[in-house]
Each structure stands twice: as structure tokens, then as C-alpha cells.
Design a protein around this motif. Structure first.
Motif, short mmCIF file in Angstrom:
data_model
loop_
_atom_site.label_atom_id
_atom_site.label_comp_id
_atom_site.label_asym_id
_atom_site.label_seq_id
_atom_site.Cartn_x
_atom_site.Cartn_y
_atom_site.Cartn_z
N GLN A 1 0.84 -1.19 0.00
CA GLN A 1 0.00 0.00 0.00
C GLN A 1 0.88 1.25 0.00
O GLN A 1 1.83 1.34 0.75
N VAL A 2 0.55 2.21 -0.86
CA VAL A 2 1.21 3.51 -0.87
C VAL A 2 0.19 4.51 -0.35
O VAL A 2 -0.90 4.64 -0.90
N THR A 3 0.53 5.20 0.73
CA THR A 3 -0.40 6.14 1.34
C THR A 3 -0.41 7.45 0.57
O THR A 3 0.46 7.71 -0.27
N THR A 4 -1.38 8.29 0.87
CA THR A 4 -1.48 9.57 0.19
C THR A 4 -0.26 10.44 0.45
O THR A 4 0.18 11.18 -0.42
N ARG A 5 0.30 10.32 1.64
CA ARG A 5 1.48 11.11 1.98
C ARG A 5 2.72 10.65 1.22
O ARG A 5 3.59 11.44 0.90
N ASN A 6 2.81 9.36 0.92
CA ASN A 6 3.98 8.82 0.24
C ASN A 6 3.85 8.80 -1.27
O ASN A 6 4.81 8.50 -1.97
N ALA A 7 2.66 9.09 -1.80
CA ALA A 7 2.45 9.11 -3.25
C ALA A 7 2.91 10.46 -3.79
O ALA A 7 2.21 11.45 -3.67
N ALA A 8 4.09 10.50 -4.39
CA ALA A 8 4.68 11.78 -4.77
C ALA A 8 4.85 11.97 -6.28
O ALA A 8 5.21 13.06 -6.70
N LYS A 9 4.59 10.95 -7.09
CA LYS A 9 4.82 11.05 -8.52
C LYS A 9 3.59 10.61 -9.29
O LYS A 9 2.70 9.98 -8.75
N ASP A 10 3.58 10.91 -10.59
CA ASP A 10 2.55 10.41 -11.49
C ASP A 10 2.90 8.99 -11.91
O ASP A 10 4.06 8.71 -12.24
N TYR A 11 1.92 8.10 -11.93
CA TYR A 11 2.10 6.74 -12.42
C TYR A 11 0.94 6.41 -13.34
O TYR A 11 -0.14 6.99 -13.23
N THR A 12 1.12 5.45 -14.23
CA THR A 12 0.05 4.99 -15.10
C THR A 12 -0.41 3.63 -14.62
O THR A 12 0.39 2.70 -14.53
#
Length: 118
Positions: A58-69
């Protein structure tokens, strides 16, 4: 039974009991900062499916720092959106190859994906 108004923990001198703890007191025994959200998010669970064994983190909102497809819907996962990182646990060329081919999925896309049989 009457309530006890006595403090449960020993009080440190010079600090009121409701004041936040200083950063040096928020460290664990090894001297590292302890963040429960970060600790829980760092572990990948193993999921079994008809298309193989998968490690899911799981990637939390705080750790999601880039764009992914997202490979499920081909849409962008913008920064600040919680999502999953998934890689094959039973990759033909070993664990390192599976980790190198990891993909970022929307949580909904991962749960509703169609299974590709090998």
C-alpha cells in the motif's frame, strides 16, 4: 467507581502533562523516528491469484509523490492518491526481476482485474 485524576505516567520535570513530546522523546530504542503509518505501509503482503503469486504494498497519500500509469485502466495516478504497488513474487527470473517490473495500480483496478493465465 470514581475516576482517578492522577497521571498514569511519570511526568517529566519542566513540561506540562498535555504538552506534545519533543522530537527526541518520540524515537524508539534504536534512536529512529517511529511512524506507525510508514511502518505499516512498508510491508508487502502476499496475495495468491489464478495468475500467480503477487506482492502487494500500500502507498499512502502522503507517500504518493509522482505520477504513475495504472496498467488496469491506463489512467494516470496523480500525486497524493493512495494506491498499490504490485510485483510478481514467483517471477521466472527471480525476485529482483519481479521487483524491477513492479507496477502501480489503483486499488479498485487491482481488486477488479481480469486474470491473465500463464
Amino acid at each position: 467507581m470514581p475516576r482517578s485524576n492522577h497521571p498514569r505516567r511519570p511526568r517529566r520535570a519542566g513540561r506540562p502533562p498535555t504538552a506534545p513530546r519533543p522530537a527526541d522523546e518520540r524515537r524508539d530504542e534504536d534512536g529512529e523516528d517511529f511512524d506507525l503509518e510508514r511502518v505499516l505501509a512498508g510491508f508487502a503482503r502476499l496475495e495468491s491469484a489464478p495468475d500467480g503469486e503477487w506482492r502487494v504494498r500500500q502507498v499512502t497519500t502522503r507517500n504518493a509523490a509522482k505520477d504513475y500509469t495504472c496498467p488496469g485502466c491506463s489512467r494516470t495516478i496523480p500525486p497524493g492518491v493512495a494506491h498499490l504497488v504490485v510485483w510478481a513474487d514467483d517471477h521466472l527470473f527471480g525476485e529482483e526481476a519481479g521487483i524491477a517490473e513492479r507496477r502501480h495500480w489503483h486499488t479498485h483496478c487491482w481488486r477488479t482485474r481480469r486474470f491473465k493465465y500463464r
